[in-house]
Motif scaffolding. Structure first.
Motif, PDB file in Angstrom:
ATOM      1  N   HIS A 255      -0.491   1.501  -2.718  1.00  0.00           N
ATOM      2  CA  HIS A 255       0.586  -0.204  -1.850  1.00  0.00           C
ATOM      3  C   HIS A 255      -0.785  -1.209  -1.976  1.00  0.00           C
ATOM      4  O   HIS A 255      -0.844  -2.632  -2.442  1.00  0.00           O
ATOM      5  N   GLU A 256      -2.164  -0.671  -1.316  1.00  0.00           N
ATOM      6  CA  GLU A 256      -2.446  -0.968  -0.840  1.00  0.00           C
ATOM      7  C   GLU A 256      -3.348  -2.037  -2.653  1.00  0.00           C
ATOM      8  O   GLU A 256      -3.362  -3.083  -2.683  1.00  0.00           O
ATOM      9  N   GLU A 259      -0.921  -4.636  -4.194  1.00  0.00           N
ATOM     10  CA  GLU A 259      -1.303  -6.029  -3.367  1.00  0.00           C
ATOM     11  C   GLU A 259      -2.906  -7.063  -3.780  1.00  0.00           C
ATOM     12  O   GLU A 259      -2.117  -7.591  -3.769  1.00  0.00           O
ATOM     13  N   ASN A 260      -4.270  -5.245  -3.810  1.00  0.00           N
ATOM     14  CA  ASN A 260      -4.533  -6.655  -4.878  1.00  0.00           C
ATOM     15  C   ASN A 260      -5.062  -7.231  -5.815  1.00  0.00           C
ATOM     16  O   ASN A 260      -5.467  -8.073  -6.626  1.00  0.00           O
ATOM     17  N   LYS A 263      -1.401  -9.564  -6.369  1.00  0.00           N
ATOM     18  CA  LYS A 263      -1.718 -11.027  -4.920  1.00  0.00           C
ATOM     19  C   LYS A 263      -0.283 -11.664  -5.197  1.00  0.00           C
ATOM     20  O   LYS A 263       0.473 -11.957  -4.203  1.00  0.00           O
ATOM     21  N   PRO A 266       4.481 -10.833  -7.147  1.00  0.00           N
ATOM     22  CA  PRO A 266       5.266  -9.461  -6.989  1.00  0.00           C
ATOM     23  C   PRO A 266       5.966  -9.079  -7.615  1.00  0.00           C
ATOM     24  O   PRO A 266       6.341  -7.021  -7.184  1.00  0.00           O
ATOM     25  N   LYS A 269       3.747  -6.304  -8.696  1.00  0.00           N
ATOM     26  CA  LYS A 269       3.179  -5.322  -7.553  1.00  0.00           C
ATOM     27  C   LYS A 269       3.948  -4.405  -7.801  1.00  0.00           C
ATOM     28  O   LYS A 269       3.749  -2.811  -7.489  1.00  0.00           O
TER      29      LYS A 269
END
Length: 345
Positions: A255-256, A259-260, A263, A266, A269
């Protein structure tokens, strides 16, 4: 992943399993471990332990004769010769029940490693070799080439099925490592089905760090190819960030990372997280550092379908030798700098 590097062969036995016969041909003696034989066995064992298709497994709770007799040897309750005979008999039973399983020799080896003793079983499928044949016809020498269809795989050839069994102890993450490569037949039925794991060994595969790392890297690359089209700039950023995480992090938070990477997108993502999860990976991926170091040592680029480029990782990140120039429209220039010498291959 346990990368075994310290291997000592203690004993070895070879049995012949001819599926056309009524019974297996069982050896009554250990192999004589002279220098050539020891080297032959050692190279096969070493190659199997380095094989990227070697996986962790756990014996199932149901009764398994292979598990029982292997533990007799590993716990010092029986010798390798007698244990190997029963292992050969059990494999022969599977062969007689399934015509897709080819005849072979079974090689059973007792080894010690830096992680303790192990029992190694290798299914030595026959390979077709050729040799010369000498005849005398009317007092004239006649030399021909004839096929030899029961040759053992050379030490440079890969074994298709094998197992490395550990002493079974409470709370183990795994108690054997297995190779189970499958070949597709013309009628789409898998060669030998899953007899080796399910019926013979009686075990189930356990995902390890190397499997997770390989699957994650492949998933990230597949997602990039499918969702970042006609934007080499963005694709290069994603690939570089993924590799950076693999080299620097012990555990990757999917998830992290998503996100990177995305960004301001969505939709991508969420799709990235879903795609990784669909490959059977959890939210966190444990990284196999040794595999990453080996895998990322070289970079291979396929550029616009007609250019192949191989680069050492060090050169890839050395701006005095190699540079990615971003054009601002999604395209990039790939520049190889200060070339003093090159060869055609």
């Amino acid at each position: 992943m346990e990368y075994i590097k310290d291997i000592t062969i203690i004993d070895a036995v070879l049995h012949i399993l001819d599926s056309n016969g009524i019974d297996p041909i069982l050896n009554e003696s250990y192999l004589e471990l002279d220098e050539d034989t020891y080297t032959f066995l050692f190279k096969h064992v070493e190659r199997c332990l380095k094989d990227e298709e070697l996986k962790y497994a756990l014996f199932n709770e149901e009764r398994s004769i292979v598990k029982e007799v292997s533990q007799e040897y590993l716990n010092g309750e029986n010798n390798l010769l007698e244990v190997s005979k029963e292992l050969a008999r059990q494999l022969f039973v599977q062969m007689k029940a399934n015509v897709n399983i080819p005849s072979c020799d079974i090689l059973v080896i007792g080894i010690t490693t830096e992680y303790g003793p192990m029992l190694c079983m290798l299914k030595m499928d026959y390979v077709k070799n050729f040799t010369h044949k000498i005849d005398f016809i009317e007092d004239r020498m006649n030399i021909n080439i004839v096929p030899h269809t029961a040759g053992l795989p050379s030490s440079s050839q890969r074994i298709q099925k094998g197992a490395f069994i550990k002493p079974v102890r409470e709370g183990q993450e795994f108690n054997l490592m297995v190779i189970d490569k499958q070949k597709k037949s013309k009628d789409n039925e898998e060669y030998g089905s899953n007899y080796f794991l399910n019926n013979y060994l009686g075990c189930s595969i356990v995902t390890n760090e190397r499997d997770m790392t390989k699957t994650f890297l492949k998933a990230a690359e597949t997602f990039t190819r499918n969702h970042i089209k006609e934007d080499a700039d963005k694709a290069e950023i994603i690939r570089t960030e993924v590799k950076r995480n693999l080299k620097e992090e012990e555990i990757i938070d999917v998830h992290e990372l998503s996100e990177n990477l995305f960004k301001e997108e969505p939709d991508k993502k969420a799709k990235f997280v879903e795609f990784v999860a669909a490959q059977g990976l959890e939210k966190e991926v444990k990284v196999d550092k040794e595999w990453v170091e080996k895998k990322l040592k070289r970079v291979r680029l396929k550029i616009d379908k007609d250019i192949d480029l191989y680069i050492d990782e060090e050169a890839y990140h050395d701006n005095s030798k190699f540079e990615i120039q971003r054009n601002g429209d999604g395209s990039i220039n790939i520049v190889i700098k200060h070339v003093m010498n090159y060869m055609e291959k």
